[in-house]
Design a protein around this motif. Structure first.
Motif, PDB file in Angstrom:
ATOM      1  N   SER A  10     -41.225   0.131  -1.027  1.00 39.58           N
ATOM      2  CA  SER A  10     -40.820  -0.649   0.145  1.00 39.58           C
ATOM      3  C   SER A  10     -39.466  -0.233   0.705  1.00 39.58           C
ATOM      4  CB  SER A  10     -40.808  -2.138  -0.183  1.00 39.58           C
ATOM      5  OG  SER A  10     -39.862  -2.405  -1.201  1.00 39.58           O
ATOM      6  N   ARG A  16     -42.311   3.428   4.852  1.00 35.78           N
ATOM      7  CA  ARG A  16     -42.447   2.425   5.918  1.00 35.78           C
ATOM      8  C   ARG A  16     -43.043   3.054   7.175  1.00 35.78           C
ATOM      9  NH1 ARG A  16     -37.155   0.670   4.095  1.00 35.78           N
ATOM     10  NH2 ARG A  16     -36.279   1.670   5.932  1.00 35.78           N
ATOM     11  N   ASP A  33     -48.186  -0.363  -4.136  1.00 37.63           N
ATOM     12  CA  ASP A  33     -46.736  -0.552  -4.109  1.00 37.63           C
ATOM     13  C   ASP A  33     -46.120  -0.143  -5.446  1.00 37.63           C
ATOM     14  OD1 ASP A  33     -44.121  -1.363  -3.754  1.00 37.63           O
ATOM     15  OD2 ASP A  33     -44.634  -3.409  -3.146  1.00 37.63           O
ATOM     16  N   THR A  35     -42.731  -0.114  -5.888  1.00 35.47           N
ATOM     17  CA  THR A  35     -41.335  -0.520  -5.768  1.00 35.47           C
ATOM     18  C   THR A  35     -40.753  -1.027  -7.089  1.00 35.47           C
ATOM     19  OG1 THR A  35     -41.707  -1.065  -3.453  1.00 35.47           O
ATOM     20  CG2 THR A  35     -39.729  -1.975  -4.488  1.00 35.47           C
TER      21      THR A  35
END
Length: 67
Positions: A10, A16, A33, A35
């Motif tokens: 993220s 992004r 994800d 992250t």
């Protein structure tokens, strides 16, 4: 419809941008994800991405299993 997967973090501006592009094109995709690198499940998925892509950076996108 082809199966699209994207590995992302993220905080990564490239991730992004790739997510925005896929959304703008109307592509249905599975977002993975990476992250939270302290989570063992995320570590497993990141290792999976490295093996599939042969790379350590994000984003990594696969369409029907092709990098």
């Amino acid at each position: 419809m082809p199966r699209t997967e994207i590995y992302f973090k993220s905080w990564c501006p490239y991730s992004r941008r790739a997510l925005r592009l896929l959304n703008a094109k109307g592509v249905h995709f599975e977002a993975i994800d990476l992250t939270d690198s302290a989570d063992p499940e995320v570590q497993r998925k990141e290792q999976e991405m490295r093996e599939r892509a042969g790379r350590t950076s994000v984003p990594q996108i696969f369409i029907d299993g092709q990098h």
